[in-house]
Design an enzyme around this catalytic site. Structure first.
Site, short mmCIF file in Angstrom:
data_model
loop_
_atom_site.label_atom_id
_atom_site.label_comp_id
_atom_site.label_asym_id
_atom_site.label_seq_id
_atom_site.Cartn_x
_atom_site.Cartn_y
_atom_site.Cartn_z
N LYS A 65 0.59 -1.21 -0.12
CA LYS A 65 0.02 0.02 -0.06
C LYS A 65 1.08 1.16 0.10
O LYS A 65 0.57 2.43 -0.66
CB LYS A 65 -0.97 0.04 1.17
CG LYS A 65 -1.99 -0.89 1.11
CD LYS A 65 -2.91 -1.27 2.33
CE LYS A 65 -3.74 -2.34 2.15
NZ LYS A 65 -4.37 -2.79 3.64
N GLN A 109 -4.18 -1.35 9.80
CA GLN A 109 -4.13 -2.78 8.89
C GLN A 109 -4.76 -3.83 9.98
O GLN A 109 -4.06 -3.88 11.21
CB GLN A 109 -2.67 -3.00 8.76
CG GLN A 109 -2.28 -4.26 8.03
CD GLN A 109 -3.15 -4.39 6.78
OE1 GLN A 109 -2.76 -3.37 5.97
NE2 GLN A 109 -3.73 -5.41 6.44
N ASP A 132 -10.87 3.37 4.56
CA ASP A 132 -11.27 1.82 4.51
C ASP A 132 -12.95 1.82 4.47
O ASP A 132 -13.37 0.99 4.14
CB ASP A 132 -10.80 1.05 5.70
CG ASP A 132 -9.47 0.34 5.17
OD1 ASP A 132 -9.45 0.01 4.22
OD2 ASP A 132 -8.72 -0.06 6.34
#
Ligand code: NAD
Length: 299
Positions: A65, A109, A132
């Site tokens: 990422k 994460q 997200d």
């Protein structure tokens, strides 16, 4: 090249939807938005990435990422915390990032270590920085069709589908899997497009019969080869979200999806694993970060 899905498509020419190429194109578009935003406002988008612990798979995902951010011109700020980090320490960090005007997106994460309540932590993120799309405010906005940040994998699924479906109205869609991060948000996005959506899960009875009626199948169960050829009607479009690492007899491993792809020669279009949904997920994360940055500056 988008076309309305119909059962009269030429047979036996299964189209492979190239997620890698589409992700590259989306990231190029995102990089142009980054450049334009920097030029217009003097602010260049930044993503804070938080990794707690040393889970090897998470390290790989975070590394990927961060590298993709860099390519698109997005500044990424990594926060790598030890596995025994207390919940309060993490919440304090999120509070600081929420208030930091230089940070547009916050990504945590998953999974988090057991001493940390993931739900509590995700709820602490400012919804406008929740790239997200997991915060209840964004979930609510998605379910009411009122904007917000859309979770990356479902957004990627829709972009892949948009490349082969011009009009979703009245199409029968079967979503396999009802998780909060894939199945449910995909179903919401498809309902917004006026598709008729059936959400199925591990307790669903007669799943193969249900699937066989679908114009579009989105498989997100995490069960290799769950969707067999006879589950798919001719011409149907199949998006394979599943990713499972399986061992080969020679000791190597490979990634497989939820679909028995070799049996889907009669499908209208399929997404491969790897190279389908996976690359689009990261590209959508970058796109969401820039969307958050633009909105913060009322762009
Ligand atoms: P999850 O475990 O949270 O949910 C799985 C869902 O599938 C559940 O609703 C369960 O009821 C259903 N299910 C399980 N077995 C089933 C069966 N035999 N028949 C019907 N339904 C069944 O998983 P998730 O987080 O939603 O992820 C699903 C898959 O997608 C996993 O393989 C995951 O690795 C993959 N994934 C890929 C990406 C990507 O970027 N490509 C992103 C997220 C998840």
């Amino acid at each position: 090249m988008a076309h309305a899905l119909s059962s009269s498509r030429p047979e036996a020419v299964v189209e492979r939807i190239d997620g890698r190429a589409m992700a590259r194109a989306l990231s190029t578009e995102t990089a142009a938005r980054v450049e334009a935003l920097c030029a217009r406002t003097g602010h260049c988008p930044a993503l804070a990435v938080i990794l707690v612990g040393d889970d090897p798979a998470s390290q790989v995902y975070v590394g990927r990422k961060v590298a993709e951010c860099r390519k698109a011109g997005i500044r990424s700020v990594e926060h790598r915390l030890p596995a025994d980090t207390g919940q309060d320490v993490l919440l304090d960090l999120i509070d600081r990032l929420n208030l930091d005007g230089a940070v547009d997106g916050i990504l945590i994460q998953l999974p988090l270590p057991p001493q940390i309540d993931a739900g509590l932590v995700l709820d602490r993120i400012d919804p406008t920085k929740d790239v997200d799309g997991f915060h209840p405010v964004n979930v609510g906005r998605l379910s009411t069709g009122t904007g917000g940040l859309v979770p990356c994998t479902p957004l990627g699924v829709m972009k892949l589908l948009d490349s082969v479906v011009a009009d979703y109205r009245g199409l029968d869609v079967v979503v396999i899997g009802k998780s909060n991060i894939v199945g449910k948000p995909v179903a919401m996005l498809l309902l917004e497009r006026e598709a008729t959506v059936t959400v199925t899960h591990i307790e669903t009875r007669g799943l193969s019969d249900i699937a066989r009626k679908a114009d579009i199948i989105v498989a997100a169960a995490g069960v290799p080869h769950l969707v067999r050829g006879y589950w798919v009607k001719p011409g149907a479009i199949v998006v394979d979200v599943g990713i499972t690492r399986v061992a080969e007899p020679d000791g190597s491993t490979r990634l497989v999806g939820d679909c028995a792809t070799e049996e889907l020669g009669h499908a209208g279009a399929v997404t491969p694993v790897p190279g389908g949904v996976g690359p689009m997920t990261i590209a959508c994360l970058l796109s969401n970060t820039v969307t958050a940055a633009e909105r913060a500056r009322h762009e």
